[in-house]
Each structure stands twice: as C-alpha cells, then as structure tokens.
Write an enzyme that holds these catalytic residues in place. Structure first.
Site, mmCIF file in Angstrom:
data_model
loop_
_atom_site.group_PDB
_atom_site.id
_atom_site.type_symbol
_atom_site.label_atom_id
_atom_site.label_comp_id
_atom_site.label_asym_id
_atom_site.label_seq_id
_atom_site.Cartn_x
_atom_site.Cartn_y
_atom_site.Cartn_z
ATOM 1 N N GLY A 1 0.832 -1.200 0.000
ATOM 2 C CA GLY A 1 0.000 0.000 0.000
ATOM 3 C C GLY A 1 0.864 1.246 0.000
ATOM 4 N N ALA A 2 1.907 1.218 0.826
ATOM 5 C CA ALA A 2 2.838 2.342 0.932
ATOM 6 C C ALA A 2 4.085 1.856 1.657
ATOM 7 C CB ALA A 2 2.200 3.489 1.701
ATOM 8 N N MET A 3 5.162 2.627 1.556
ATOM 9 C CA MET A 3 6.428 2.217 2.180
ATOM 10 C C MET A 3 7.134 3.421 2.783
ATOM 11 S SD MET A 3 8.597 -0.129 2.931
ATOM 12 C CE MET A 3 10.062 0.308 3.868
ATOM 13 N N GLU A 4 7.588 3.227 4.028
ATOM 14 C CA GLU A 4 8.066 4.335 4.856
ATOM 15 C C GLU A 4 9.519 4.742 4.634
ATOM 16 O OE1 GLU A 4 7.194 1.249 5.986
ATOM 17 O OE2 GLU A 4 8.629 0.508 7.465
ATOM 18 N N ASN A 5 10.114 4.487 3.475
ATOM 19 C CA ASN A 5 11.523 4.874 3.242
ATOM 20 C C ASN A 5 11.787 6.241 3.888
ATOM 21 O OD1 ASN A 5 11.573 2.705 1.178
ATOM 22 N ND2 ASN A 5 10.282 4.154 0.073
ATOM 23 N N HIS B 1 0.345 6.357 9.191
ATOM 24 C CA HIS B 1 1.064 5.087 9.374
ATOM 25 C C HIS B 1 2.531 5.250 8.946
ATOM 26 C CE1 HIS B 1 1.150 0.501 9.103
ATOM 27 N NE2 HIS B 1 2.257 0.835 8.452
ATOM 28 N N GLU B 2 2.730 5.783 7.753
ATOM 29 C CA GLU B 2 4.092 5.870 7.217
ATOM 30 C C GLU B 2 4.930 6.908 7.963
ATOM 31 O OE1 GLU B 2 4.756 3.456 5.506
ATOM 32 O OE2 GLU B 2 2.748 2.888 4.873
ATOM 33 N N HIS C 1 6.179 5.606 11.198
ATOM 34 C CA HIS C 1 7.369 4.763 10.992
ATOM 35 C C HIS C 1 8.661 5.581 10.993
ATOM 36 C CE1 HIS C 1 6.107 0.674 10.293
ATOM 37 N NE2 HIS C 1 5.356 0.939 9.249
ATOM 38 N N GLU D 1 5.361 -2.592 12.928
ATOM 39 C CA GLU D 1 4.028 -2.495 12.331
ATOM 40 C C GLU D 1 2.906 -2.317 13.359
ATOM 41 O OE1 GLU D 1 3.929 -1.755 9.447
ATOM 42 O OE2 GLU D 1 5.780 -2.511 8.580
HETATM 43 ZN ZN LIG Z 1 4.014 -0.258 8.119
#
Ligand SMILES: [Zn+2]
EC number: 3.4.11.-
Length: 954
Positions: free
Chosen positions: A310-314, A346-347, A350, A369
C-alpha cells in the site's frame, strides 16, 4: 510498510485485499537457521553508492544499469577469515571486488563464491581483526526488475499525449536492497549512505535526503549527489528516477521542506495529502518530542503508478500506491480520503517507530508495524477528531485481530524467522493488528500520559539503533504508575504472556448469589478450551449503577494465570459488562442470567446507556461465541434485537460481519440464506432509512461511511427500493453522463452489473476504467466489474489479468481475482476454474510471492460443499504442483472441510430459529431480487469477508 489489505469494509463495497500478502499460517522451523543470516560480527559504517542509469533503461526493451559501491566496515570478532554480504544474482552481476585492509587494496574477484538460496556472497581468505576499518569496492551490473515490484524496478504510465513514460523506483523492505546493490542487508546492520546517481538529463532523481549537487556530465547524462543519510537500515534506502514533478506542502513544520510528488497530470489531486501531511508530522513531532528534522532535512511523499504494497516508509522518501496518496475532492470517496490520511499517519509514524528506532530482526516485526497501526488511527484522530478513529480502531483493528488469532497453529507476535519467505510472512494481521491492539491495551493499562512518556524515553535512548521488546518494557516500566495500573507483577512479566504466547483469552463471567466470578481459557476457533495458555488480563467493568459508565479504562482487577477474580455486587445492579471500550485484547462470555440482564438493558431506552463501542463489543463477541458453539445463534438473535432501534455505525459493522459469515456459510440464495437475509433486512430498517440514497452529507465522515454500509448491504440483500434507485442512477450515468455520488459509486456500479443481463452495461464501465486517469476511480471500477453475474464476462475479465496489454496493471491483478470471487455467487466457480486452469501463468503474472497461496486460501474460504472439496483434491492429483503448493492446497482442503463441518453442526439451530424444516430435498427457490442466479452447487455467498482467516497483509 502498509499492506494493501485495508479492506475494512467487509461488505459489497470494498476491497483491496491483494498484493503480496503472505498467508502462512504456521511456520516450520527453518532447517538452516543460521545460513540465511550473516554472522553477527560485521559493523558497516558507510556506503558510497554510485549508480548510472542510462536513458536506455527508460525504454521498453533495455533494463540495464551499472554501479560501484564502496563499503567501509569493521568487525567485532576476530574469529573469521571470510567476509559475507548480500547480493541477489538474479539482478546483480558482480564484476570485481577490491578489498582494502588499510594498507593495500587487493583484487579479490577470484576469491568470491555465492549461495543463491541465501543470497550470500562470501569473500574467502582475508585477515580481518577487531579495531580496524576495512573497505570493499564492488563493481557490478544491474537489471531493473520488470517482473515484480521489488528491489530496483521499472514502472510506467501513459501521459496526456498517449506516450508511455517509464520510471525506475525502489521497494526494499524487507530483503530486496540486495537486488539493487551489494550490502549487509539486515535491519540491525545500520550505516550512513552517500548516494550518487547518474541519470538522463531532464529527469528527476529523488532519494532519502536532499540533493547536495547536480552537475551535467554529458549532453545525455546528469549527476546528482545526495546528502549523507543518518545511520539507517538498508531496507529504508530509496531512490526514484522519473519525469514527475512535486509541489510543496503549504505549511512547513520545523522548517523541513515537505513535498508531494506524482506524475504531472495528477498534480491536481495532491492537495489533500499536502494539507494533511504537515498536520500529521506536527502531531507526531509533538507526541514523540523528537523533531523529524533532527534526523532528516526533508520529507517527500511520492505516488508510484505500479506498487505492490500500500505504501512504504523509506526515510525521507515515502512511496505510495497512487490511490492512497492522490485524492480528488470531486471524484474520490470519503473512504479514500480516510485511507490517504491514515496511511500517511502510518508511514510518518514509521519515521520514528521503524526508521529512527528499528526492530533488531524481523522476528519482532510487530515493533514496527504494531506501532504504525496504532498511530495510523490515533495520530489521525488527533488531527481529525470528528472522524472518531478511536472508535473505528476497535471495529477495524481490534476485532479484526480477534477474528484472526483463533487457530492452534497461529504464530505469536514474537516468533523466530529466518528465510526470506518466513520474513515476508511476518507482515501479517498478527504483526499489524494484534500488535496495534496490544499497544492500545498497554496504553490503557498505564494511562495515556505515562505510556507516552515511556515511548518518548524509548525513542530517545535507542535512536539510530535497534531494539527487542525487552528494551521497550524497560522504558515503560520506568513510567508506570503502580497504583494507577494496579499491577500484580512488573509490567514486563504481565506483557510477556501477550507477546510470546499464541492466541488470546476468553473471560467467562458466572453469577453466584451476589458474586460474579471470572475465569479464563484460550479462545480457539475449534472451541477447544483445554489449552493451558493463560494470561495476565486487565479487568475493567461497568455496572448499571456506575455513574461514570464505561469511562474508566484503568485496570480495576487483574485476572492472573491459574486463578479467578470475584466481583461482589451490591444487589442494586441490573447488569455488569466487562472490558470497557474493548481496551483489553480478549473476548467475554457470560452465563445465561448475566446475558439475559444485558439483553434486557439493551432493549430499554438509549440501550440502557451502554456505550456504542461496548455494544459493538457485545455483538462481535456474541457472533464469534456462536461461531465456536459457546452461545446458540438463537440466543444471539434474541440479544441483538435492539439493532432494530440502533443506527450506530459502530454497532452495525460487527453485526454485518457476523451476518456476512453466516450468509457465506449457508449460501445467500439457499432457503436458510433467504430467511437470514429477510431477518437482516428487517433488522436494518432503521439504519437504512436513516441514510437515504439522495441525502449525502460529505462533511460528516461517520454518516457517510454508514450510508455506504447501509445502502450497499440493503441492495445486496435485495431491498427492492434500494436496488431500483441505484439502477436508475447507473442508467442516468450511462444515458446522459451524470456521474453517481462519489461515495455511492461502488454500490451503484455493483448493483447495476449484478442485475444486468445486458453486456453493454459491463462494457460501458470497462471503457470508463480504461479512460479514467484517477487511481481511486480506477480501483472502484475494478472492484465493481466482478459484480456481473454473466459468466462469460467474468471469465473474460479474469483472462485479461494474464494479458500484459489489457490495461490492468500487475499491482491490480489480484484485486480483479478477488472481485470476481467475492462479489457474487456465480463468480466463485468462475474464479476456481480460472485458478486451476492457469495456475502456472498466475504464479508468473500475478507478481507477488504468494499470489497462488492467497488465491487458494480465499477460494477455500468460500467452499462449503463436498463437490468443491473434491475439485480441490482432483486439482492436487492432476496438476504438477510444486511441493510448497501441495501443502497449501491441503490446507485449503482442511479449511473447506471445516466449513462443511460447521454447516452440519449449526444448520439445525438456525433452521429451528427460522422455523423451517431442515429438508435437503427442497430445491432452493429463485432469488428474490431476480439478479443473482441460484447456484445450488455453490452454497456460498458473494461478500468479501474481512473475517476471512486468511486475509493478511504485506
Ligand atoms: Zn508499516
């Protein structure tokens, strides 16, 4: 990472349960535990990464790039003369390796070997001792992936002129950095990174940090150098090379530049992310008391056309699916508006929980998570309290985790993983939703202020480092107020049972005279209560005479292992309800006297002042107790009669989950299914009438979510007025182009297709899909196209997922499959036939690690007849399936057999309740709504049920 499974709408409007979810139920201990891990002696300090991505890589045919990485590292142990690091040779070709020992540089290219199972490259015969810094300079050729969306991969889109444009982007979590450059690819092996990219002139390169410099190398190539990163894990590195552009968010938080980026044509749909992003960041800065800007000089959020999760917290460069970042106020629904806000939360959470402080290893994925899930809701709640996300958390997260965590074989929050497959499998409902539920429980055990102080101290003492749960308990112990929490043992002892044990408890309340006695057992789907697992359970409760009803969530009592709790009533109480606001991660059952009293109270004015979240709790607990044969369905229906009067979104969501499960088991069109449907329709009269189709109120989020829920369900159940109105809206769209209300589009599209025999209705919507440029609209349409009852159209729709030029993106293939499988009865057989006929191609095309596994499990959950079970058995025998898939099919067969057994066990009770004879010789009547063809072979209903045991995340 945020999974794509945020299908919090378990009804006909839904869906995004796809992606690379890995639904491994039980993990056998890995045979070669150590081989997949590097020996714990390496300490990387600095990577200097130089990549050259030429213009040829942005064409359809060439995917090559080249690179040199220079790694400075040391060791903490003298015991070895070999050096190991990760290289995935499917994508990287190592050309030379030069080892520097401080005195000389030695070409060790002839001295290397590879293990392609573990991705470990070994450099032999080097003397390495503690206290010295070494360097490795590795020259390599790389390939952008075009077959899946992991590592350094290629994505594309069509611009306004109809030209295909290519971009190169990354997704490294959990183990794919090694596909882009050689590295020590484990989360605890943190280092700083200098990234330097040569790319075609005119294109935009983004990475974790700000650009340091940009120079023209040749007429075709420019070189961009990025600032040195903070100390960080490899899986959080990112770079994107595209012709996108970005806009600055209107407010800067702490002087940190904040941009939202996408393909240029989508720029008008960035404004919601631009507005909400800085508010979320400010809220998290405030909560953690550590400014984001202390570690990172900028924040970019970017929408990628092809994206598996869905998405990524880079860190500093957060990547999203387009539908979860780009939101159009005229065209995108309130549900998507909420997704964008919560996924950003959410991201961004993180950035602290995961990026600044990282779990030691993936065995503790929940430390990343679980916290991200917690802040996904509670940070958004801080910014937008009117959305009532604190209450939504209970029905979306806590109840979902409780429905999932019910098998003997399920893993606890903390469980050892080693292989890549096991690591992927940790991105599941347990890590996200159970993790998040346990953190909320701890917050209420400690009190919000103490919990927050503990988290602040935890972040501060472990920043740029890695942690195990004990590090968190140590800090939380310090800020625990013993009298507030009333703890029977130190906090870490109390919490240990929740982290290391599998499952959760059922608390049973029994009345004896004026004493209520509480005991515990494990709640299992099998109904088996012999398990010896016991927990330290925080007990809160409210009685009818309590003035401050349900408000207090600090533990009043503790139910300890091997003991009981006695609560003495004064005699004036008419009822007692445990687990205020469902802050404890457990279910509650009462004896029949106590249930009767609760039932009576719920039927009085204002539901006896029982809070809507506790009404939601009672309903969800009841349906799940009935499912496991601990309360009879006939009793459940009596106790929930109050829903006649109750139009609360929070009461109705678990109620519809409960009914959805029943309808799925008995078949929507069966005799029993129709009785249940009529019962449900009559029960929801008030709900339906309180949210008329023509009355929209977008500014009221809960009203809107409730309206979608009520209308989708009423139409699904065949409410004539609902069906007719929505079909009219579709005709108006088709004839004069007037678009349906953005929030009801899914219901309108789905209802129209479900009731249409005219294939031009389907083609009309398919053409809308092809022409849509907005991802939320595309996604809504894809989910709806499976609603058709025309088998030929459905088969054609599924076949398009195997065709690269159909217009369906690889990220969306599984959505299409689920839409066909889940949105009406006819689709189940169609989906099953498709899966069996094309499994080899599916493994290749669906581009996720476990797509076939997920398909099999989703199918099995819909199966309830012997005929279907036989079909699965024949499939294993006749196909040449790999051993790992045979195991999955066998698992699927067990699931389907359990469904069959469930039906045999419960149908008498249900038949008795509905006073109809249990005769299997009666042919099922024709569907009342005329649209869904009765399908006797497939006694299963077409709802996407989030309660699916096998739904899980990436
Ligand atoms: Zn996550």
């Amino acid at each position: 990472m945020k999974g794509t499974n945020m299908a919090v709408l378990p009804y006909t409007s839904i869906v995004i349960l796809l992606g690379t979810a890995t639904c491994i139920l039980s993990q056998e201990p890995s045979e070669a535990v150590l081989n997949y891990r590097l020996r714990p002696i390496y300490r990387p300090h600095l990577y200097q990464i130089n990549l050259t991505v030429p213009s040829s890589a942005f064409t359809p045919t060439d995917n090559a790039y080249s690179g040199i990485v220079n790694i400075t590292f040391s060791v903490v142990d003298n015991s070895s003369s070999i050096i190991e690091l990760h290289v995935d040779r499917e994508y990287l070709q190592v050309q030379s390796v030069v080892f520097g020992n401080g005195e000389q540089n030695i070409d060790v290219s002839q001295n290397i070997s590879f293990n392609d199972d573990t991705d470990i490259m070994t450099i032999g015969n080097q003397s390495i001792v503690v206290g010295k810094n070494y360097t490795l300079e590795i020259t390599f050729g790389g390939l952008l992936s075009t077959t899946d969306m992991n590592g350094f991969y290629k994505s594309s889109y069509t611009d306004v002129n109809g030209t295909t444009k290519y971009l190169a982007t990354t997704q490294f979590q959990p183990t794919s950095a090694r596909r882009a450059f050689p590295c020590f690819d484990e989360p605890a092996l943190k280092a700083k990174f200098d990234i330097n990219i040569k790319l075609p002139t005119g294109m935009l390169a983004l990475s974790n940090t700000l650009r340091n410099s940009s120079t023209i190398v040749t007429t075709e190539l420019q070189e961009v150098q990025f600032e040195r990163t903070p100390t960080m894990s490899t899986y959080l590195i990112a770079f994107v090379i595209s012709d996108f552009d970005c806009t600055n968010a209107p407010t800067m938080v702490d002087n940190v530049p904040h941009q939202v980026c996408s393909r240029q044509e989508a720029s008008s749909s960035r404004s919601w992310a631009e507005e909400i992003g800085p508010k979320v960041l400010a809220s998290l800065n405030n909560y953690t008391q550590i400014g984001y800007g202390e570690s990172m000089g900028k924040l970019d959020q970017i929408a990628i056309p092809d994206f598996s999760a869905g998405a990524m917290e880079n860190w500093g460069l957060v990547t999203y699916r387009e539908a979860y970042l780009l939101w159009d106020p005229e065209e995108s629904s309130n549900r998507y508006k909420q997704y964008v806000a919560t996924i950003i939360s959410h991201e961004l959470a993180h950035q602290w929980f995961g990026n600044l402080v990282t779990m030691q290893w993936w065995s503790e994925t929940f430390l990343n998570e679980g916290f991200a899930t917690f802040f996904e809701y509670f940070t958004t709640h801080d910014v937008l309290p009117e959305w009532e996300l604190d209450k939504q958390y209970v029905i979306d997260v806590v109840q979902n985790a409780l429905r999932f965590d019910v098998l003997e074989s399920i893993q606890p929050l903390q469980s050892n993983v080693s292989t890549t497959k096991e690591v992927f499998a940790k991105f599941n409902t347990i890590s996200y939703h159970k993790g998040g539920s346990i953190f909320r429980m701890i917050e209420h055990i400690m009190g919000a202020a103490n919990f927050r102080s503990g988290l602040q101290a935890y972040l501060k003492s472990h920043r740029y480092n890695n942690t195990v749960p004990e590090d968190l308990w140590t800090e939380l112990n310090k800020t625990t107020d013993l009298s507030y929490s009333n703890l029977p043992e130190p906090l870490d002892v109390v919490l240990d049972s929740w982290i290391k044990k599998t499952g959760f408890p059922l608390v049973k309340a029994t009345l004896n005279g004026s004493t209520v006695t509480l005991t515990q057992s494990r709640f299992l789907l099998s109904g088996n209560t012999s398990s010896t697992s016991e927990w330290f359970i925080p007990i809160t409760y409210t009685t009818s005479t309590d003035e401050n009803k349900f408000a207090s969530t600090s533990p009043r009592e503790w139910l300890k292992p091997n003991s009981a709790v006695n609560i003495t009533l004064s005699g004036n109480e008419s009822w007692i309800i445990l687990n205020n606001h469902m802050t404890g991660f457990y279910r509650v059952n009462y004896d029949s006297t106590l249930w009767d009293r609760i039932g009576k109270a719920l039927r009085t004015e204002n539901f006896g002042d029982i809070h809507e979240v506790n009404r939601a709790q009672i309903i969800d607990d009841l349906f799940n107790l009935a499912r496991t044969n601990q309360v009879r369905y006939s009793e459940v229906f009596g106790l929930i009669e109050f829903l006649n009067e109750d139009a609360s979104y929070f009461s109705w969501t678990p109620a519809l989950n409960g009914f959805s499960f029943l309808l799925e088991r008995v078949g929507r069109e069966s005799d029993l299914g129709q009785k249940i449907s009529s019962h449900l329709l009559s029960l929801m009269t008030n709900l339906y009438e309180s949210t008329p189709i023509r009355h929209s109120n977008e500014s009221d989020q809960i009203y809107t979510l409730k309206q979608v829920l009520a209308q989708s369900w009423a139409c699904y159940l065949g409410h004539p007025n609902c069906t007719q109105q929505l079909r009219t809206l579709y005709s108006e769209y088709k004839i004069n182009g007037s678009r349906p209300n953005k929030n009801l589009r899914d219901a309108v599209y789905c209802t129209a297709l479900r009731h249409s025999n005219d294939s031009s209705d389907w083609e009309f919507l398919w053409n809308k899909y092809l022409n849509a440029t907005l991802a939320t609209e595309k996604s809504t349409i894809l989910n709806s196209l499976g609603c058709s009852t025309n088998e030929i159209l459905l088969e054609g729709y599924l076949n398009m997922t195997l065709n690269d030029t159909s217009g369906i993106r690889s990220q969306d293939r599984y959505t299409v499959f689920l839409s066909v499988l889940s949105r009406n009865t006819v689709g189940i057989d169609v989906a099953a036939r498709f899966m069996m006929a094309n499994y080899a191609e599916i493994i290749e095309k669906y581009q996720s690690m476990n797509s076939l596994t997920n398909m099999l499990m989703s199918l099995a959950n819909k199966f309830t007849t012997q005929q279907e079970i036989n079909m699965l058995k024949n499939f294993t025998e006749s196909s040449n399936l790999k051993e790992e898939y045979v195991t999955v099919v066998n698992s699927a067969i067990s699931t389907a057999e359990a469904n069959l057994k469930w039906m045999q066990q419960f149908e008498d009770d249900l038949y008795t309740y509905y006073e109809i004879s249990n005769s299997t010789t009666n042919p099922p009547p024709t569907s009342t709504n005329g649209g869904i063809s009765a399908n006797t072979g497939t006694n299963i209903v077409a709802l996407l049920v989030v309660i699916s045991l096998f739904s899980c995340y990436n």
